[in-house]
Write an enzyme that holds these catalytic residues in place. Structure first.
Site, short mmCIF file in Angstrom:
data_model
loop_
_atom_site.label_atom_id
_atom_site.label_comp_id
_atom_site.label_asym_id
_atom_site.label_seq_id
_atom_site.Cartn_x
_atom_site.Cartn_y
_atom_site.Cartn_z
N GLU A 1 8.52 -3.56 6.52
CA GLU A 1 9.52 -2.94 5.64
C GLU A 1 10.93 -3.35 6.05
O GLU A 1 11.86 -2.54 6.01
CB GLU A 1 9.41 -1.41 5.70
CG GLU A 1 8.03 -0.86 5.44
CD GLU A 1 7.75 -0.60 3.96
OE1 GLU A 1 8.60 -0.93 3.11
OE2 GLU A 1 6.65 -0.10 3.66
N GLY B 1 0.84 -1.19 0.00
CA GLY B 1 0.00 0.00 0.00
C GLY B 1 0.87 1.23 0.00
O GLY B 1 2.03 1.17 0.41
N HIS B 2 0.29 2.36 -0.43
CA HIS B 2 1.06 3.60 -0.50
C HIS B 2 1.50 4.03 0.90
O HIS B 2 0.97 3.54 1.90
CB HIS B 2 0.21 4.70 -1.15
CG HIS B 2 -1.05 5.01 -0.38
ND1 HIS B 2 -1.08 5.89 0.68
CD2 HIS B 2 -2.31 4.54 -0.49
CE1 HIS B 2 -2.30 5.95 1.18
NE2 HIS B 2 -3.06 5.14 0.49
N ASN B 3 2.41 4.99 0.93
CA ASN B 3 2.88 5.55 2.18
C ASN B 3 1.70 6.13 2.96
O ASN B 3 0.89 6.86 2.39
CB ASN B 3 3.84 6.69 1.85
CG ASN B 3 5.12 6.51 2.60
OD1 ASN B 3 5.12 5.90 3.68
ND2 ASN B 3 6.19 7.02 2.04
N GLY B 4 1.58 5.80 4.22
CA GLY B 4 0.49 6.35 5.02
C GLY B 4 -0.82 5.59 4.87
O GLY B 4 -1.86 6.02 5.36
N SER B 5 -0.79 4.43 4.22
CA SER B 5 -2.04 3.68 4.01
C SER B 5 -2.44 2.88 5.26
O SER B 5 -3.51 2.28 5.30
CB SER B 5 -1.94 2.75 2.79
OG SER B 5 -0.87 1.85 2.96
N GLY B 6 -1.60 2.85 6.28
CA GLY B 6 -1.98 2.21 7.54
C GLY B 6 -1.27 0.91 7.84
O GLY B 6 -1.59 0.23 8.82
N LYS B 7 -0.26 0.58 7.05
CA LYS B 7 0.40 -0.73 7.20
C LYS B 7 1.10 -0.88 8.55
O LYS B 7 0.95 -1.89 9.23
CB LYS B 7 1.40 -0.94 6.06
CG LYS B 7 0.80 -0.81 4.67
CD LYS B 7 1.81 -1.06 3.57
CE LYS B 7 3.01 -0.14 3.54
NZ LYS B 7 2.72 1.29 3.26
#
Ligand SMILES: Nc1ncnc2c1ncn2[C@@H]1O[C@H](COP(=O)(O)OP(=O)(O)O)[C@@H](O)[C@H]1O
Ligand SMILES: [Mg+2]
Length: 279
Positions: free
Chosen positions: A166, A40-46
Site C-alpha cells: 500500500e 483484496g479487501h481490508n483484512g484479507s491477509g495481504k
C-alpha cells in the site's frame, strides 16, 4: 522459462490472539521480471503475506522460497538482502536527516566502502529522479518524494524483488502517479521484479498479473483482463473495480457487444468510436 524468485507452498499463518488464520493454505509464485499485484479487501491477509515474505513472520505450516533459499532462521539475512520492502506511511520510513543519509543508511549497515557507497547513493537517487535533493531534509519533501527516496534506499541495496505494501495509499493523486511511474520505469529498465499490494485496482490493472485475496486465501490469479472479467464477484468481495471496467459492464448490460475487456479509458473510447459509431 523465467526464473522463479518467490514460491509459497501451502502457507498458513495465524496470529496468537486470533481465532482464524490470517493466511490459509496460500500457494503462489513470482517470476523474475514480473509485476504481480495483490488486491483484496481490508483484512484479507495481504500485509501478513508481505511480512511472511521477508521473514518478519514465520508460517506455522507450508514453505517459503525466495531466490532459491528456503526461508528459515539461518537464511533470513540472505533473504532480506534480496527483498526490499516499502510500506504505507512515508514518514515512518525516513531514518536519515537528509535524503542522501537516508539512502546511505542501509548501505552503512551492510559494510560497503565509502567510495562505492557514495556512488550507489547517487545512482539510486538518480533512478528515482531525486538526485537534485541530496541534502534536503525530509520535512521539505512531499509524500511522493519521500516514497521515492524509500525506493532509492532499497535500490541501493540491489535487491531482486521490491515489495510495496500500500505504498501509494497515503499519497495524493500526484504522489501516487509519481511513485507508480518510478516503479514502472525501474521494472522496465532494471528488470526489477515487483510485488505490489494495493487497494487501487486501476493501478493493479497495469500489472502483468493480479492475485485476488479473500479472507486469507488466494481467490483468483490471472492477467488483469482475466481478473476484471469477474466484475460482479470482485464487487461482492468488497473491491472497487476500475472505471472503464464498470462502464464496459453497463454497456454490455445495455446490449453493446464489446470485443474484449478494456482496462483503460482510452482503449474503451477507441473501441466505441471504431466499432460502435456509424457516422
Ligand atoms: N499484528 C497483528 N496481530 C493480530 N492480528 C493481526 C495482526 N495483523 C493483522 N492481523 C489480523 O490478520 C488478518 C489479516 O490482516 P492483514 O494481513 O493486515 O490484512 P490486509 O493487509 O489485507 O488488510 C486480519 O483479520 C487482521 O485483523
Ligand atoms: Mg495491509
Amino acid at each position: 522459462m523465467a526464473k522463479q524468485l518467490v514460491k509459497l507452498e501451502h502457507v498458513t499463518y495465524q496470529y496468537d490472539d486470533q481465532e482464524t488464520p490470517a493466511l490459509k493454505d496460500v500457494s503462489l509464485e513470482v517470476q523474475e521480471g514480473e509485476w504481480l499485484a495483490i488486491v483484496g479487501h481490508n483484512g484479507s491477509g495481504k500485509s501478513t503475506l508481505a511480512r511472511i515474505l521477508n521473514g518478519l513472520l514465520f508460517p506455522q505450516h507450508g514453505s517459503v522460497m525466495v531466490c532459491g533459499h528456503e526461508l528459515n532462521e539461518e537464511s533470513i539475512w540472505e533473504i532480506r538482502k534480496s527483498i526490499g520492502m516499502v510500506f504505507q506511511n512515508p514518514d515512518n520510513q525516513f531514518v536519515g536527516t537528509t535524503v542522501q543519509d537516508d539512502v546511505a543508511f542501509g548501505l552503512e549497515n551492510g559494510g560497503i566502502p565509502p567510495v562505492e557507497m557514495r556512488e550507489r547513493v547517487k545512482d539510486a537517487l538518480s533512478k528515482v529522479k531525486m538526485d537534485q535533493f541530496l541534502d534536503q531534509e525530509p520535512h521539505h519533501l512531499s509524500g511522493g518524494q519521500k516514497q521515492r527516496v524509500a525506493i532509492a534506499g532499497i535500490l541501493a541495496l540491489r535487491p531482486a524483488i521490491i515489495v510495496l505494501d500500500e505504498a501509494t495509499s497515503m499519497l495524493d493523486p500526484r504522489g501516487r502517479e509519481e511513485v507508480f511511474q518510478t516503479v514502472l520505469e525501474l521494472k522496465e529498465r532494471e528488470n526489477l521484479t515487483v510485488l505490489s499490494i494495493t487497494h487501487d485496482l486501476e493501478e493493479a490493472a497495469k500489472a502483468d498479473r493480479i492475485i485476488v485475496m479473500n479472507r486469507g486465501k488466494v481467490y483468483r490469479s490471472g492477467t488483469p483482463e482475466e481478473v476484471f472479467r469477474l466484475a460482479e464477484e470482485l464487487i461482492r468481495l468488497g473491491l472497487d473495480i476500475p472505471f472503464p471496467v464498470k462502464i464496459s459492464k453497463m454497456l454490455r448490460e445495455k446490449g453493446i457487444d464489446l470485443s474484449r475487456q478494456f482496462l483503460s479509458e482510452e482503449e474503451l473510447v477507441a473501441e466505441l468510436w471504431t466499432s460502435h459509431c456509424s457516422m
